[in-house]
Write an enzyme that holds these catalytic residues in place. Sequence first.
Site, PDB file in Angstrom:
ATOM      1  N   ASP A  47       0.835  -1.199   0.000  1.00  0.00           N
ATOM      2  CA  ASP A  47       0.000   0.000   0.000  1.00  0.00           C
ATOM      3  C   ASP A  47       0.875   1.256   0.000  1.00  0.00           C
ATOM      4  OD1 ASP A  47      -2.991   0.963   0.772  1.00  0.00           O
ATOM      5  OD2 ASP A  47      -1.517   2.225   1.790  1.00  0.00           O
ATOM      6  N   LYS A  77      -2.942   5.910  -4.083  1.00  0.00           N
ATOM      7  CA  LYS A  77      -4.016   6.876  -3.786  1.00  0.00           C
ATOM      8  C   LYS A  77      -3.591   8.227  -4.343  1.00  0.00           C
ATOM      9  CE  LYS A  77      -3.938   4.601   0.716  1.00  0.00           C
ATOM     10  NZ  LYS A  77      -2.481   4.429   0.944  1.00  0.00           N
ATOM     11  N   LEU A 191      -2.614  -0.928  14.122  1.00  0.00           N
ATOM     12  CA  LEU A 191      -2.059  -1.178  15.458  1.00  0.00           C
ATOM     13  C   LEU A 191      -2.319  -0.016  16.400  1.00  0.00           C
ATOM     14  CD1 LEU A 191       1.361  -2.668  14.271  1.00  0.00           C
ATOM     15  CD2 LEU A 191      -0.561  -3.931  15.244  1.00  0.00           C
ATOM     16  N   SER A 233       5.709  -1.771   8.769  1.00  0.00           N
ATOM     17  CA  SER A 233       6.890  -2.083   9.558  1.00  0.00           C
ATOM     18  C   SER A 233       8.087  -2.177   8.634  1.00  0.00           C
ATOM     19  CB  SER A 233       6.747  -3.379  10.354  1.00  0.00           C
ATOM     20  OG  SER A 233       7.926  -3.559  11.122  1.00  0.00           O
ATOM     21  N   ARG A 238       9.208  -8.023  12.967  1.00  0.00           N
ATOM     22  CA  ARG A 238       7.817  -7.573  13.074  1.00  0.00           C
ATOM     23  C   ARG A 238       7.030  -7.890  11.809  1.00  0.00           C
ATOM     24  NH1 ARG A 238       8.552  -1.637  15.792  1.00  0.00           N
ATOM     25  NH2 ARG A 238       8.649  -2.307  17.964  1.00  0.00           N
TER      26      ARG A 238
HETATM   27  P1  A2P Z   1       8.439  -0.384  12.915  1.00  0.00           P
HETATM   28  O1  A2P Z   1       8.504   0.042  11.478  1.00  0.00           O
HETATM   29  O2  A2P Z   1       9.629   0.062  13.694  1.00  0.00           O
HETATM   30  O3  A2P Z   1       8.144  -1.861  13.067  1.00  0.00           O
HETATM   31  P2  A2P Z   1       1.236   2.432  11.038  1.00  0.00           P
HETATM   32  O4  A2P Z   1       0.343   2.957  12.122  1.00  0.00           O
HETATM   33  O5  A2P Z   1       1.597   3.471  10.029  1.00  0.00           O
HETATM   34  O6  A2P Z   1       0.745   1.144  10.434  1.00  0.00           O
HETATM   35  O7  A2P Z   1       2.629   2.101  11.761  1.00  0.00           O
HETATM   36  C1  A2P Z   1       2.713   0.997  12.626  1.00  0.00           C
HETATM   37  C2  A2P Z   1       3.740   1.275  13.717  1.00  0.00           C
HETATM   38  O8  A2P Z   1       3.806   0.126  14.551  1.00  0.00           O
HETATM   39  C3  A2P Z   1       5.127   1.517  13.191  1.00  0.00           C
HETATM   40  O9  A2P Z   1       5.719   2.488  14.014  1.00  0.00           O
HETATM   41  C4  A2P Z   1       5.848   0.178  13.341  1.00  0.00           C
HETATM   42  O10 A2P Z   1       7.193   0.403  13.639  1.00  0.00           O
HETATM   43  C5  A2P Z   1       5.101  -0.453  14.498  1.00  0.00           C
HETATM   44  N1  A2P Z   1       4.917  -1.908  14.349  1.00  0.00           N
HETATM   45  C6  A2P Z   1       4.664  -2.598  13.223  1.00  0.00           C
HETATM   46  N2  A2P Z   1       4.524  -3.906  13.479  1.00  0.00           N
HETATM   47  C7  A2P Z   1       4.670  -4.048  14.817  1.00  0.00           C
HETATM   48  C8  A2P Z   1       4.645  -5.160  15.697  1.00  0.00           C
HETATM   49  N3  A2P Z   1       4.409  -6.386  15.244  1.00  0.00           N
HETATM   50  N4  A2P Z   1       4.851  -4.921  17.025  1.00  0.00           N
HETATM   51  C9  A2P Z   1       5.077  -3.679  17.487  1.00  0.00           C
HETATM   52  N5  A2P Z   1       5.119  -2.590  16.705  1.00  0.00           N
HETATM   53  C10 A2P Z   1       4.921  -2.773  15.377  1.00  0.00           C
END
Ligand code: A2P
Length: 276
Positions: A47, A77, A191, A233, A238
């Site tokens: 995306d 988009k 998240l 991420s 993650r």
């Molecule tokens: P990171 O890139 O360091 O993993 P969004 O709200 O734009 O979807 O961003 C999601 C946020 O949550 C990012 O800051 C990402 O950081 C973090 N994140 C993504 N996957 C996980 C996970 N499995 N556990 C904790 N944090 C996560």
Amino acid sequence: MHNAVPALKLRSGGTLPQLGLGTWPMDDAQAAAAVALAIGQGYRLIDTAENYRNEQGVGEGIRAAGVSREALFITSKFNREWHSIAGARQACINSLERLGLDYLDLLLIHWPNPQQGRYVEAFAGLQQLQQEGLVRAIGTSNFKPDHLQILLQHDMVPEVNQIQLDPYHPRAELIPLHVQHGIITEAWSPLGRAGELLQDPVVVDIARQHGRTPAQVVLRWSTQSGFVVVPKSADALRLQQNLSIFEFSLSDEDMLQLGVLGRPDPAMLDADSFGH
Ligand code: A2P
């Protein structure tokens, strides 16, 4: 090995994977690396958006991953300056050039911008792009019920509405309308935006019971509710954890507990006043 990502049927005939990679706020270099890594792990939905300014990087990542174009599902988009029939076409061509692709799987109106009042024309532009074959599926992002109702009055039904959605923002004002009209709900920031959700005692407790992380529980709640999620991420572990949510399921009781965490959020972006 993770279980396969389930897919939802799109009205136009294709299928949309229920989990993909969000790329905001990655720059080109970060997006290129994360997209290649994610596709290598098994992600197929990516995306992006004109406004993220990383479509070139996303394109590089796609080419580096070496997976066939047909196996991927690429969403972009466009911004409000393109809210016209000719504008939507130009926005699409610009995105395709930056991505290095010859079609998009899904193109969305990024924000409704109701003060400008031209999203009906933008949607008519999307319909033409779909007929032309430059875009396979079409939809909206950040549309509220009033904005969708105006499209519906013009017999325009988005295939997808991508919105901010997580257990703190369950968007009860929108979901029944989506269901009624067969609009797929896609969640951005699934998240939660500030990390607080992942520390919520209810989420943490359910995660402990399943031997999973809070993030996995929250993403599983969304997908088990029938939504599509595009968590961002850049981290290999993650990415893998987010992909493995199809290996377990939440009980009805878990779903009920997570389903009542919604609460007012005065800081939430309001599509009646915010947009680009
Ligand atoms: P990171 O890139 O360091 O993993 P969004 O709200 O734009 O979807 O961003 C999601 C946020 O949550 C990012 O800051 C990402 O950081 C973090 N994140 C993504 N996957 C996980 C996970 N499995 N556990 C904790 N944090 C996560």
